[in-house]
Design an enzyme around this catalytic site. Sequence first.
Site, PDB file in Angstrom:
ATOM      1  N   TYR A 193      13.834 -50.534  21.879  1.00 29.99           N
ATOM      2  CA  TYR A 193      14.796 -49.434  21.807  1.00 29.99           C
ATOM      3  C   TYR A 193      15.091 -49.010  20.355  1.00 29.99           C
ATOM      4  O   TYR A 193      15.748 -47.995  20.137  1.00 29.99           O
ATOM      5  CB  TYR A 193      16.121 -49.786  22.502  1.00 29.99           C
ATOM      6  N   HIS A 244       9.921 -58.548  28.194  1.00 30.24           N
ATOM      7  CA  HIS A 244      10.295 -57.192  28.633  1.00 30.24           C
ATOM      8  C   HIS A 244       9.466 -56.716  29.835  1.00 30.24           C
ATOM      9  O   HIS A 244       9.988 -56.109  30.770  1.00 30.24           O
ATOM     10  CB  HIS A 244      10.151 -56.230  27.446  1.00 30.24           C
TER      11      HIS A 244
HETATM   12  P1  NAD Z   1      20.542 -45.272  34.533  1.00 28.51           P
HETATM   13  O1  NAD Z   1      20.300 -45.338  35.983  1.00 28.51           O
HETATM   14  O2  NAD Z   1      21.666 -46.059  33.940  1.00 28.51           O
HETATM   15  O3  NAD Z   1      20.654 -43.734  34.203  1.00 28.51           O
HETATM   16  C1  NAD Z   1      21.047 -43.245  32.978  1.00 28.51           C
HETATM   17  C2  NAD Z   1      21.202 -41.729  33.110  1.00 28.51           C
HETATM   18  O4  NAD Z   1      22.055 -41.431  34.212  1.00 28.51           O
HETATM   19  C3  NAD Z   1      21.899 -41.184  31.886  1.00 28.51           C
HETATM   20  O5  NAD Z   1      20.952 -40.833  30.907  1.00 28.51           O
HETATM   21  C4  NAD Z   1      22.646 -40.012  32.432  1.00 28.51           C
HETATM   22  O6  NAD Z   1      21.778 -38.910  32.433  1.00 28.51           O
HETATM   23  C5  NAD Z   1      22.933 -40.394  33.850  1.00 28.51           C
HETATM   24  N1  NAD Z   1      24.331 -40.865  34.027  1.00 28.51           N
HETATM   25  C6  NAD Z   1      24.907 -41.969  33.492  1.00 28.51           C
HETATM   26  N2  NAD Z   1      26.175 -42.084  33.896  1.00 28.51           N
HETATM   27  C7  NAD Z   1      26.421 -41.031  34.705  1.00 28.51           C
HETATM   28  C8  NAD Z   1      27.550 -40.600  35.428  1.00 28.51           C
HETATM   29  N3  NAD Z   1      28.694 -41.286  35.412  1.00 28.51           N
HETATM   30  N4  NAD Z   1      27.436 -39.470  36.157  1.00 28.51           N
HETATM   31  C9  NAD Z   1      26.277 -38.766  36.196  1.00 28.51           C
HETATM   32  N5  NAD Z   1      25.166 -39.140  35.540  1.00 28.51           N
HETATM   33  C10 NAD Z   1      25.230 -40.254  34.787  1.00 28.51           C
HETATM   34  O7  NAD Z   1      19.142 -45.621  33.809  1.00 28.51           O
HETATM   35  P2  NAD Z   1      18.659 -46.346  32.514  1.00 28.51           P
HETATM   36  O8  NAD Z   1      19.346 -45.895  31.285  1.00 28.51           O
HETATM   37  O9  NAD Z   1      17.193 -46.225  32.545  1.00 28.51           O
HETATM   38  O10 NAD Z   1      19.008 -47.873  32.799  1.00 28.51           O
HETATM   39  C11 NAD Z   1      20.192 -48.543  32.350  1.00 28.51           C
HETATM   40  C12 NAD Z   1      19.861 -49.605  31.340  1.00 28.51           C
HETATM   41  O11 NAD Z   1      18.872 -50.503  31.863  1.00 28.51           O
HETATM   42  C13 NAD Z   1      19.194 -49.087  30.064  1.00 28.51           C
HETATM   43  O12 NAD Z   1      20.072 -48.474  29.192  1.00 28.51           O
HETATM   44  C14 NAD Z   1      18.590 -50.360  29.524  1.00 28.51           C
HETATM   45  O13 NAD Z   1      19.566 -51.173  28.899  1.00 28.51           O
HETATM   46  C15 NAD Z   1      18.070 -50.989  30.807  1.00 28.51           C
HETATM   47  N6  NAD Z   1      16.641 -50.650  31.079  1.00 28.51           N
HETATM   48  C16 NAD Z   1      15.751 -51.647  31.101  1.00 28.51           C
HETATM   49  C17 NAD Z   1      14.409 -51.391  31.339  1.00 28.51           C
HETATM   50  C18 NAD Z   1      13.438 -52.513  31.350  1.00 28.51           C
HETATM   51  O14 NAD Z   1      12.217 -52.265  31.399  1.00 28.51           O
HETATM   52  N7  NAD Z   1      13.879 -53.743  31.307  1.00 28.51           N
HETATM   53  C19 NAD Z   1      13.962 -50.077  31.571  1.00 28.51           C
HETATM   54  C20 NAD Z   1      14.900 -49.057  31.551  1.00 28.51           C
HETATM   55  C21 NAD Z   1      16.236 -49.354  31.324  1.00 28.51           C
END
Ligand code: NAD
Length: 273
Positions: A51, A107
């Site tokens: 990240y 990861h």
């Molecule tokens: P998420 O499902 O949390 O979605 C994030 C998106 O949802 C935001 O960009 C925004 O557009 C929307 N959102 C957030 N809050 C909202 C609300 N209250 N109302 C409406 N829309 C809203 O997806 P993410 O960011 O991919 O996943 C969360 C966390 O998981 C990441 O930040 C990271 O820390 C982790 N992650 C890990 C991997 C991995 O490969 N291990 C991959 C992706 C994410």
Amino acid sequence: MKQIPTVQLLDGTSIPQLGYGTYQVDPAETFELVRTALELGHRHIDTAALYANEEGVGRAIKESGIPRDEVYVTTKVWNDRHHEVPQAMAESLERLGLDHVDLYLVHWPAPVVGDYRTAWQELIKLREQGLTTSIGVSNFAISHLDQIIADTDVVPVINQVELHPTFPQTELVAHHTKLGIVTEAWAPLGKGADLDGEVVGSIASRIGATPAQVVLAWHLAKGYVVFPKSANPKRIVENFDLDGVSLTDDDISAIDTLDTGNRQGADPETATF
Ligand code: NAD
């Protein structure tokens, strides 16, 4: 201060069930956003070397003045470092400004370009050295989990995988339960795509919550650890403010029926990165 529920891990430690995720949080904004999350009451931050924002995460923790042992920090080793795990860990700790993390994850298994079996053996050594309190994996399918456990007899405490109502990973979660692995759900909101449906919308209207709060309450009721990501301070508050969001057994069962196989990210078995 609001009490965040914790989940017990196999190694005897525990993790706050709700945290703040930082994937695609701009490195230039990370310090401010993590500071906002910590001020709100978050005590669990999920980051990764990939990240490119570990520095902002570490600075926000340090400047918050919150004692180190009250903030749970996760970071992850990227796929191109499976043969250089100690160096990758040292670099992450340097960027975070910490002497250890609470949880270090492989990861992705990256079977095409990486070597997750070697990486897992290296994580075991890092835990023995005290550089991480707990060790786990991310994006591991059942075959990958079984392989590392057969290799080492060490069960990862956590598998962090894509999981949301339209992609609930039922078979994988059952395997976790059998092995005592805690499930962390990434993309808990389906990256926003799981917030528009009729079922979630009608529950939200009935109980006076937002669709995001309903989906997050479903995750918490299932026992999953979640760290929704938002760069919008209002949404960060909304996603943290779940105390009054109470789902009935029928609500949970209704959300359980939403599986459409709607994977948002890569398939770990075939990913080529
Ligand atoms: P998420 O499902 O949390 O979605 C994030 C998106 O949802 C935001 O960009 C925004 O557009 C929307 N959102 C957030 N809050 C909202 C609300 N209250 N109302 C409406 N829309 C809203 O997806 P993410 O960011 O991919 O996943 C969360 C966390 O998981 C990441 O930040 C990271 O820390 C982790 N992650 C890990 C991997 C991995 O490969 N291990 C991959 C992706 C994410």
